[in-house]
Design an enzyme around this catalytic site. Structure first.
Site, PDB file in Angstrom:
ATOM      1  N   CYS A   1       0.835  -1.208   0.000  1.00  0.00           N
ATOM      2  CA  CYS A   1       0.000   0.000   0.000  1.00  0.00           C
ATOM      3  C   CYS A   1       0.865   1.251   0.000  1.00  0.00           C
ATOM      4  O   CYS A   1       1.896   1.298   0.657  1.00  0.00           O
ATOM      5  CB  CYS A   1      -0.906   0.008   1.234  1.00  0.00           C
ATOM      6  SG  CYS A   1      -2.269  -1.139   1.090  1.00  0.00           S
TER       7      CYS A   1
ATOM      8  N   VAL B   1       2.419   5.843  13.092  1.00  0.00           N
ATOM      9  CA  VAL B   1       3.159   4.709  12.515  1.00  0.00           C
ATOM     10  C   VAL B   1       3.618   5.011  11.083  1.00  0.00           C
ATOM     11  O   VAL B   1       4.773   4.784  10.735  1.00  0.00           O
ATOM     12  CB  VAL B   1       2.313   3.412  12.563  1.00  0.00           C
ATOM     13  CG1 VAL B   1       3.083   2.251  11.949  1.00  0.00           C
ATOM     14  CG2 VAL B   1       1.919   3.095  13.997  1.00  0.00           C
TER      15      VAL B   1
HETATM   16  C1  EPZ Z   1       2.981  -4.455   8.798  1.00  0.00           C
HETATM   17  O1  EPZ Z   1       3.681  -3.657   7.847  1.00  0.00           O
HETATM   18  C2  EPZ Z   1       1.647  -4.742   8.187  1.00  0.00           C
HETATM   19  N1  EPZ Z   1       1.846  -5.427   6.915  1.00  0.00           N
HETATM   20  C3  EPZ Z   1       0.877  -3.465   7.992  1.00  0.00           C
HETATM   21  O2  EPZ Z   1      -0.399  -3.825   7.508  1.00  0.00           O
HETATM   22  C4  EPZ Z   1       0.723  -2.768   9.335  1.00  0.00           C
HETATM   23  O3  EPZ Z   1       0.083  -1.527   9.135  1.00  0.00           O
HETATM   24  C5  EPZ Z   1       2.099  -2.542   9.957  1.00  0.00           C
HETATM   25  O4  EPZ Z   1       2.807  -3.791  10.041  1.00  0.00           O
HETATM   26  C6  EPZ Z   1       2.007  -1.946  11.353  1.00  0.00           C
HETATM   27  O5  EPZ Z   1       1.270  -2.789  12.192  1.00  0.00           O
HETATM   28  C7  EPZ Z   1       2.075  -6.711   6.905  1.00  0.00           C
HETATM   29  O6  EPZ Z   1       2.134  -7.387   7.929  1.00  0.00           O
HETATM   30  C8  EPZ Z   1       2.211  -7.345   5.573  1.00  0.00           C
HETATM   31  P1  EPZ Z   1       6.412  -1.831  10.001  1.00  0.00           P
HETATM   32  P2  EPZ Z   1       5.252  -3.456   7.979  1.00  0.00           P
HETATM   33  O7  EPZ Z   1       7.703  -2.361   9.525  1.00  0.00           O
HETATM   34  O8  EPZ Z   1       5.833  -4.655   8.587  1.00  0.00           O
HETATM   35  C9  EPZ Z   1       9.064   2.152   9.390  1.00  0.00           C
HETATM   36  C10 EPZ Z   1      -2.331  -3.560   6.212  1.00  0.00           C
HETATM   37  O9  EPZ Z   1      -3.142  -2.715   5.761  1.00  0.00           O
HETATM   38  N2  EPZ Z   1      10.152   1.278   8.878  1.00  0.00           N
HETATM   39  O10 EPZ Z   1       5.979  -2.150  11.375  1.00  0.00           O
HETATM   40  O11 EPZ Z   1       5.725  -3.027   6.635  1.00  0.00           O
HETATM   41  C11 EPZ Z   1       7.888   2.183   8.406  1.00  0.00           C
HETATM   42  O12 EPZ Z   1       8.126   3.069   7.339  1.00  0.00           O
HETATM   43  C12 EPZ Z   1      -0.951  -3.132   6.436  1.00  0.00           C
HETATM   44  O13 EPZ Z   1      -2.612  -4.733   6.466  1.00  0.00           O
HETATM   45  C13 EPZ Z   1      11.372   1.832   8.558  1.00  0.00           C
HETATM   46  O14 EPZ Z   1      11.574   3.046   8.712  1.00  0.00           O
HETATM   47  O15 EPZ Z   1       5.262  -2.234   8.988  1.00  0.00           O
HETATM   48  C14 EPZ Z   1       6.757   2.592   9.309  1.00  0.00           C
HETATM   49  O16 EPZ Z   1       6.780   3.983   9.509  1.00  0.00           O
HETATM   50  C15 EPZ Z   1      -0.382  -2.029   5.675  1.00  0.00           C
HETATM   51  N3  EPZ Z   1      12.363   1.022   8.072  1.00  0.00           N
HETATM   52  C16 EPZ Z   1       7.118   1.901  10.636  1.00  0.00           C
HETATM   53  O17 EPZ Z   1       8.512   1.593  10.555  1.00  0.00           O
HETATM   54  C17 EPZ Z   1      12.169  -0.322   7.889  1.00  0.00           C
HETATM   55  O18 EPZ Z   1      13.115  -1.014   7.432  1.00  0.00           O
HETATM   56  C18 EPZ Z   1       6.345   0.627  10.914  1.00  0.00           C
HETATM   57  O19 EPZ Z   1       6.426  -0.259   9.810  1.00  0.00           O
HETATM   58  C19 EPZ Z   1      10.937  -0.888   8.234  1.00  0.00           C
HETATM   59  C20 EPZ Z   1       9.929  -0.069   8.724  1.00  0.00           C
END
Ligand code: EPZ
Length: 455
Positions: A137, A349
């Site tokens: 997304c 987030v």
């Molecule tokens: C997971 O995404 C989920 N996706 C998301 O679901 C969910 O919103 C999110 O976790 C938070 O709960 C899946 O499980 C497939 P993060 P993820 O790494 O793992 C930053 C939905 O609609 N970050 O916890 O990608 C990032 O940019 C969705 O089902 C970095 O900066 O989320 C964000 O601001 C969409 N560098 C924050 O951390 C990185 O290397 C949290 O992201 C990784 C992340």
């Protein structure tokens, strides 16, 4: 437009024959919906099977386009994925894992972020991995720096190429000390999936502890891993040389459950979400009650309804678990447009997760988005630089409009808004919704929604 074809492709992959809905709103949703395994666990559990040379059985797998993407990626790596005897049961046979061609990987991975989680398992099984440019997304930058930093600490060599990232581990992977800058869900999963078979012990600090992560840890433990979850977001993983297959029933999808709950509230309806479990929704339930929604926790699910009277405004901050999930704010905001007063949602987030509110404004909602967030007294979470806030003033009647789905959760909130609004709405790009909501058309029909479908 790329968005349109991605959406249509996602929908078509799960047999969705339409990409546009014409919805006649103003009718309360009433009835029962079933929720099955969580998208955000099932896809990772499928990747975890790659850590063994065995057969794994995953139950309660919903038919989602994201699940199809992971299935395709596994199959091009030699995994045989077949339907089990029960509906929603997948058998994953990883006894013949092999390298895949870059072109094939690229073709399958297009619209998902899951490929990044193949790194650890493929490095263990094949000594190398290739990760194409990631989809998912469009809700912010969504970098992968935490993932790559962690993989380097395990001893992986990371080469950035124009088409993606090539990783190799000529000397195998070893345990590491990793402190995540933020408790990222994906980076925590990356570390778990890599550390379980690395030589030695890994200490992960500032880990995410979402219920879906705990379920992944349960799966890895069934496979033979040694993982302890310590206080204060510390996870210790003692690497083992071999893992076996697993049999597991996936945790239910609390994001889908919260979405139907919000739909019940916004449309003044009454929906029983079969399969929802209180324990994993407590923060949502508190907010739902504060807004004025009613719920009843039953043996096999949770009933959510609008008890009559005015809804109340709330102040919410999205957060990592056990906070209020970022994936819950979009559907709930539609109900907040009907609350009597000013609500504020601080999104902590992601940096760009209020794009969906443009459509709500077009339908008559009063929502102001503050792209850089704003200071407010009594904040629970310290500000992150990327924070955004939305101020919703209600109640505002919603009217039908022609709107276009921007992303998964925003898309579901568009459906709710169209169902709440008086008059007819056309919702385009609904294929995206099939990434995270199984059979949403049939479920809407079962709840008495009035709509017709278009190609
Ligand atoms: C997971 O995404 C989920 N996706 C998301 O679901 C969910 O919103 C999110 O976790 C938070 O709960 C899946 O499980 C497939 P993060 P993820 O790494 O793992 C930053 C939905 O609609 N970050 O916890 O990608 C990032 O940019 C969705 O089902 C970095 O900066 O989320 C964000 O601001 C969409 N560098 C924050 O951390 C990185 O290397 C949290 O992201 C990784 C992340």
């Amino acid at each position: 437009m790329a968005v349109t074809s991605d959406a249509a492709r996602a929908g078509a992959s799960v047999g969705l024959t339409f990409d546009r809905l014409t919805i006649e709103g103003g009718k309360p949703l009433r009835g029962t919906v079933d929720v099955r395994g969580a998208k955000n666990l099932v896809t990772k559990a499928m990747v975890a099977s790659l850590l063994s040379e065995d057969i794994s059985v995953l139950r309660d797998v919903p038919d989602l386009s994201d699940v199809r993407v992971v299935r395709g990626l596994l199959e091009i790596h030699g995994v045989s994925v077949t339907q089990g005897v029960q509906p929603g049961e997948l058998l994953l046979d990883t006894r013949n894992v092999r390298r895949a061609h870059v072109k094939e990987i690229d073709a399958h991975a297009g619209s998902s972020r899951i490929p990044i989680l193949f790194c650890g398992p493929l490095l263990h099984q094949l000594g190398e991995a290739f990760i194409p440019d990631l989809g998912g997304c469009r809700i912010g930058d969504r970098p992968i720096d935490f993932h790559l930093d962690a993989l380097r600490k395990f001893g992986a060599i990371v080469d950035k190429l124009p088409a993606g990232i090539r990783l190799s581990a000529p000397n195998g992977l070893h345990g590491a000390h990793i402190h995540l800058p933020y408790p990222s869900v994906g980076a925590t999963e990356q570390v778990l999936l890599t550390a379980v078979r690395a030589r030695g012990t890994t200490e992960l600090r500032n880990a995410a502890i979402e219920p879906e992560i705990m379920d992944l840890i349960a799966i890895l433990q069934k496979m033979g891993a040694i993982i302890s979850v310590e206080p204060n977001r510390v996870i210790l993983i003692e690497g083992v040389s071999e893992l076996k297959g697993y049999a597991h029933r996936a945790i239910f999808d609390r994001n889908e459950a919260a979405s139907w709950a919000s739909a019940a509230l916004a449309t003044k309806g009454d929906v029983f979400v079969k399969g929802a479990v209180q324990e994993h929704m407590m923060t949502f339930l508190n907010v739902f009650r504060k807004v004025g929604g009613a719920f009843d926790v039953l043996e096999d699910g949770i009933r959510f309804w609008h008890p009559g009277g005015a809804l109340k405004p709330v102040v919410i901050e999205t957060d990592v678990h056990p906070g209020f999930m970022t994936d819950w704010q979009q559907p709930l905001i539609v109900a907040l447009t009907q609350a009597d007063g000013v609500s504020t949602v601080h999104e902590t987030v992601y940096e760009n997760r209020f794009g969906f509110t443009d459509a709500l404004q077009k339908m008559g909602a009063d929502i102001r988005v503050h792209p850089r967030g704003f200071a407010a007294p009594n904040r629970r979470v310290p500000r992150r630089e990327l924070e955004q806030a939305a101020v919703i003033t209600g109640p505002t009647p919603l009217h039908g409009a022609d709107i276009e789905v921007p992303d998964l959760r925003g898309g579901f909130s568009h459906l709710i808004a169209a169902l709440t609004a008086e008059g007819t709405s056309t919702v385009r790009n609904v294929g995206i919704i099939s990434r995270g909501y199984e059979n949403f058309g049939e479920k809407l029909k079962a709840l008495g929604a009035r709509f017709s479908v278009d190609g």
